[in-house]
Design a protein around this motif. Sequence first.
Motif, PDB file in Angstrom:
ATOM      1  N   THR A 103       0.839  -1.200   0.000  1.00  0.00           N
ATOM      2  CA  THR A 103       0.000   0.000   0.000  1.00  0.00           C
ATOM      3  C   THR A 103       0.876   1.253   0.000  1.00  0.00           C
ATOM      4  N   TYR A 104       0.360   2.292  -0.635  1.00  0.00           N
ATOM      5  CA  TYR A 104       1.098   3.560  -0.657  1.00  0.00           C
ATOM      6  C   TYR A 104       0.718   4.442   0.527  1.00  0.00           C
ATOM      7  N   ILE A 109      -7.561   3.253  -0.556  1.00  0.00           N
ATOM      8  CA  ILE A 109      -8.536   3.479  -1.628  1.00  0.00           C
ATOM      9  C   ILE A 109      -8.957   2.155  -2.269  1.00  0.00           C
ATOM     10  N   PHE A 373       0.706  -1.479 -17.161  1.00  0.00           N
ATOM     11  CA  PHE A 373       0.678  -0.137 -17.755  1.00  0.00           C
ATOM     12  C   PHE A 373       0.331  -0.218 -19.242  1.00  0.00           C
ATOM     13  N   VAL A 374       0.987  -1.149 -19.939  1.00  0.00           N
ATOM     14  CA  VAL A 374       0.789  -1.269 -21.388  1.00  0.00           C
ATOM     15  C   VAL A 374      -0.663  -1.634 -21.715  1.00  0.00           C
ATOM     16  N   ASP A 376      -3.286  -1.224 -19.711  1.00  0.00           N
ATOM     17  CA  ASP A 376      -4.256  -0.546 -18.844  1.00  0.00           C
ATOM     18  C   ASP A 376      -5.473  -0.043 -19.605  1.00  0.00           C
ATOM     19  N   ARG A 377      -5.234   0.708 -20.685  1.00  0.00           N
ATOM     20  CA  ARG A 377      -6.344   1.342 -21.388  1.00  0.00           C
ATOM     21  C   ARG A 377      -7.298   0.306 -22.003  1.00  0.00           C
ATOM     22  N   GLU A 479     -10.229   3.844 -12.010  1.00  0.00           N
ATOM     23  CA  GLU A 479      -9.357   4.655 -11.162  1.00  0.00           C
ATOM     24  C   GLU A 479      -8.249   5.242 -12.025  1.00  0.00           C
ATOM     25  N   PRO A 480      -7.751   6.414 -11.694  1.00  0.00           N
ATOM     26  CA  PRO A 480      -6.570   6.914 -12.398  1.00  0.00           C
ATOM     27  C   PRO A 480      -5.421   5.922 -12.235  1.00  0.00           C
ATOM     28  N   PHE A 481      -4.692   5.698 -13.301  1.00  0.00           N
ATOM     29  CA  PHE A 481      -3.575   4.757 -13.219  1.00  0.00           C
ATOM     30  C   PHE A 481      -2.311   5.534 -12.858  1.00  0.00           C
ATOM     31  N   ALA A 482      -1.783   5.290 -11.713  1.00  0.00           N
ATOM     32  CA  ALA A 482      -0.521   5.902 -11.287  1.00  0.00           C
ATOM     33  C   ALA A 482       0.241   4.838 -10.520  1.00  0.00           C
ATOM     34  N   MET A 483       1.304   4.343 -11.111  1.00  0.00           N
ATOM     35  CA  MET A 483       2.017   3.222 -10.498  1.00  0.00           C
ATOM     36  C   MET A 483       3.523   3.438 -10.540  1.00  0.00           C
ATOM     37  N   SER A 484       4.143   3.189  -9.415  1.00  0.00           N
ATOM     38  CA  SER A 484       5.599   3.260  -9.377  1.00  0.00           C
ATOM     39  C   SER A 484       6.165   2.051 -10.112  1.00  0.00           C
ATOM     40  N   LEU A 485       7.100   2.293 -11.016  1.00  0.00           N
ATOM     41  CA  LEU A 485       7.690   1.187 -11.776  1.00  0.00           C
ATOM     42  C   LEU A 485       8.964   0.712 -11.078  1.00  0.00           C
TER      43      LEU A 485
ATOM     44  N   ARG B  56      -9.524  12.751  -3.368  1.00  0.00           N
ATOM     45  CA  ARG B  56      -8.983  11.453  -2.963  1.00  0.00           C
ATOM     46  C   ARG B  56      -7.786  11.073  -3.841  1.00  0.00           C
ATOM     47  N   ASN B  79       1.706   3.801 -24.983  1.00  0.00           N
ATOM     48  CA  ASN B  79       0.483   3.740 -25.795  1.00  0.00           C
ATOM     49  C   ASN B  79      -0.684   4.425 -25.095  1.00  0.00           C
ATOM     50  N   PHE B  80      -1.677   4.792 -25.862  1.00  0.00           N
ATOM     51  CA  PHE B  80      -2.860   5.491 -25.372  1.00  0.00           C
ATOM     52  C   PHE B  80      -2.485   6.727 -24.552  1.00  0.00           C
ATOM     53  N   ARG B  91      10.363   6.215 -10.806  1.00  0.00           N
ATOM     54  CA  ARG B  91       9.691   6.207 -12.094  1.00  0.00           C
ATOM     55  C   ARG B  91       8.213   5.908 -11.860  1.00  0.00           C
ATOM     56  N   ILE B  92       7.368   6.810 -12.316  1.00  0.00           N
ATOM     57  CA  ILE B  92       5.933   6.639 -12.076  1.00  0.00           C
ATOM     58  C   ILE B  92       5.204   6.619 -13.422  1.00  0.00           C
ATOM     59  N   ALA B  93       4.448   5.561 -13.635  1.00  0.00           N
ATOM     60  CA  ALA B  93       3.682   5.424 -14.883  1.00  0.00           C
ATOM     61  C   ALA B  93       2.290   6.019 -14.676  1.00  0.00           C
ATOM     62  N   LEU B  94       1.855   6.832 -15.633  1.00  0.00           N
ATOM     63  CA  LEU B  94       0.536   7.472 -15.549  1.00  0.00           C
ATOM     64  C   LEU B  94      -0.235   7.181 -16.825  1.00  0.00           C
ATOM     65  N   ASP B  95      -1.524   6.904 -16.688  1.00  0.00           N
ATOM     66  CA  ASP B  95      -2.320   6.737 -17.908  1.00  0.00           C
ATOM     67  C   ASP B  95      -2.558   8.107 -18.541  1.00  0.00           C
ATOM     68  N   THR B  98      -4.816  10.671 -16.665  1.00  0.00           N
ATOM     69  CA  THR B  98      -4.196  11.209 -15.451  1.00  0.00           C
ATOM     70  C   THR B  98      -3.065  12.166 -15.826  1.00  0.00           C
TER      71      THR B  98
END
Lengths: 683, 113
Positions: A103-104, A109, A373-374, A376-377, A479-485, B56, B79-80, B91-95, B98
């Motif tokens: 968890t962050y 959430i 990530f790839v 996700d959409r 949900e918005p996608f925000a992930m530490s790689l 949130r 992509n997208f 390193r943070i991946a965002l769609d 976002t």
Amino acid sequence: MSESCHDDHRRGLAVLLPQRHADDHMEHEQSDCACHPGANHAGAPSPRIVFIGNPNVGKSSLFNAILGTKARVMNAPGTTVLLERGTYEHDGQSWDLVDTPGTYSLLPISPDEQVAAEAVMGLEGNPDPDLVVATLDATNIARSLYFLALVLELGRPTVVALTMNDLAAKNGAHVDAKQLSRALGGLPVVEVDGRTGKGVPELMDTIAQSFHGTPMPGGLHPVNPHTVDIEQWVEGRADERFDWAACVIADIDLDNRDDVTFSDRIDRLMLNPVFGILVFLAVMFLVFQATTWLAGPMQDWIDGTLREWITTGITSVFALFGPHATDSWVYGLLVDGVLDGVITVATFIPPMGIMFLCLSLLEDSGYLARAAFVMDRAMRMVGLDGRAFLPIVIGFGCNLPALAATRTLPDSRQRVLVGMLIPFSSCSARLSVYIVLAYAFFREQAGLVVFLMYVFSVLLILGVGIILRKVKFRSLAPEPFAMSLPPYQWPRLVVLVRSILTKLWGFVRGASSIIVTMIVFMWILQGIPAAANAGSFGKVEDVHQSVYGVVADSVAPVFKPAGFDNWHASAALLTGFVAKEVVVGSLAQSYNVNTGDETEQAQGEGSLGAALNHSFNESSGGHGKAAAVAFLLFTLAYTPCLATVAELKRQFGGKIAMQTVGLGLVVAYILAVLAFQILRLVM
Amino acid sequence: MADSSASFYFKVLKCRDKIFTIGYMRETCAPSRPFTVRTCPLHRDATIRAIGLDERHRFRMLELGLREGSVIRVIQRSNFSGRVVAKGAERIALDGQTAASITVTLNDSTNEQ
């Protein structure tokens, strides 16, 4: 960083945290506190140690390195969130270790984050932890320190496990554990590597010495999670925690550079808008091939050669008791019941082992986060995480390893939703039924019919997925996608093997009892004679004259609206509940057709196909083809096999397993009836 | 995107003792003009000015280290319209959506790579 920041940070060093909060409502806990919790005297509960940290920081690898096969995966009470627990013996004392989902934040959430937060805060029925192990990712030190600040403010004795330091060193940002400990006011910091086991003994020794309390670094303000407003506490002082983290980073002279790293270079390909998708599809293809093509010969060997060896062994033992000993029902029960169940479990070991290997490789290397990530959409369109693509694809090979792959999904709601959708993936076992019926009823267009079954499977997954999201999983909003790689790294062989064996053992232990019991139950039903001249127990020649046949007869009328109101079809579907591989064999047995070594195509075109045509035409009033399509759709949509049900129960609990079985049956029945009623107008 | 403009650049390359001059287009912009992470040029230091998400998720961005005033660098387009952002060593991946909700301005002292 400003001087004042440093002053604040250093003030209040070496304040020993009490082991427990001294609140009235925790008086019962205080009685434990009077003695050293590590003493573990008679009657005292084992000290509870909770592991917590951000996702992808090596926390679970560390946990498995500590506990190995002693770790038990279970659902958190009242949820489908997976927790790992186990008892660890240290100098004659036993500790209760709990690994929480990554968890962050302690302001959750998702249900998984909520379970982690409640476990570390001792809320919602969770006992207060006696000690917290906070995993700190050296490659993401600022965010890790922010999270550590939250954990420390809970006022529990805390030990920091510093992970990923080798990778940080490669990036020129090595964190000195001793220096960090000094910057944290003497808080114990141990550098560990869960992949190699490095630092684990030191960590456990440090834990043993820290139950009495650990220093609270200056600049942080302890709270009582039982009384504080969690949201206000977490949000209200977030900036102060980041400032505190910045001070700590300044204190340890860490060069938090943003140079181009090796991982960045790999990501230029892996996350490229075009190549990223191609790489992802290639990886999926390899995993799919490994769990089907590679596992196939091993499964065949277990089902053929190993079964024969064991049968021969059992026969030899029975031969010691006389020439007719193998005629007894005990022999039949052992060979056709118990052994069949054991072999069924064993045949799933190769694909499950390969799946666990692939998952460990993808997870440990850091690629799985990129895959999420790839994709996700694309997966977001059906309300799923990018990682959901993997289990669904694998499901087209075998549903069982696909269910294992749902563990990679970080949100338990997503895990359950994907778990409920996987049975609609048309696994390879169903293919034999498609081929036989396609060649029996649609000889010229057989290939097209089989292909359409797979298209329909995909449509079914999408359709049922959308319906389930609207009905059962309404809280799964995009949900918005925000992930530490995480940085890429090489998986370690020893850890890999240990992890696979642990998971395999968990599968065998969890699924075998249900599978063996159900197969023995089916054997008993087939062994009880239901007519006067049917034979004796275990010796019923015509299965129609057994209790099993009676059950099949009584079930058959249910399928009248679907056009296959005959006991042959219902008996085959009942058998198919155990495994789809045996549906064709069951049909052949019920029609008393000897198919020998014929291929599925030959069976469909031969006497079995003719028998099917005759009986389906009869039961459907001359609309045999429509009834065959209905039967195919029912086979596609209802429960794939007993092993899947056992795995669903193991992963998500009995309620979800039953709901999934019910969903499959309802969808299958509706589809079959609709298909027959519509198609009989044109076929 | 109206905020950005394209400029033509020349680059001199040396390969096997031969000199090549190549021209290429690159997005440029005035440092003070606002961008989003989605429209921000690659490998340029930028400061986060606003995060246009609900409370949130805005707070979750903050907990990930993406908060107003933080200096970031967009290092990868995916992509997208997804983006990978570097914040220090993280390193943070965002769609795409976002990434479009985070407003940034480019810093004056940009380190090009």
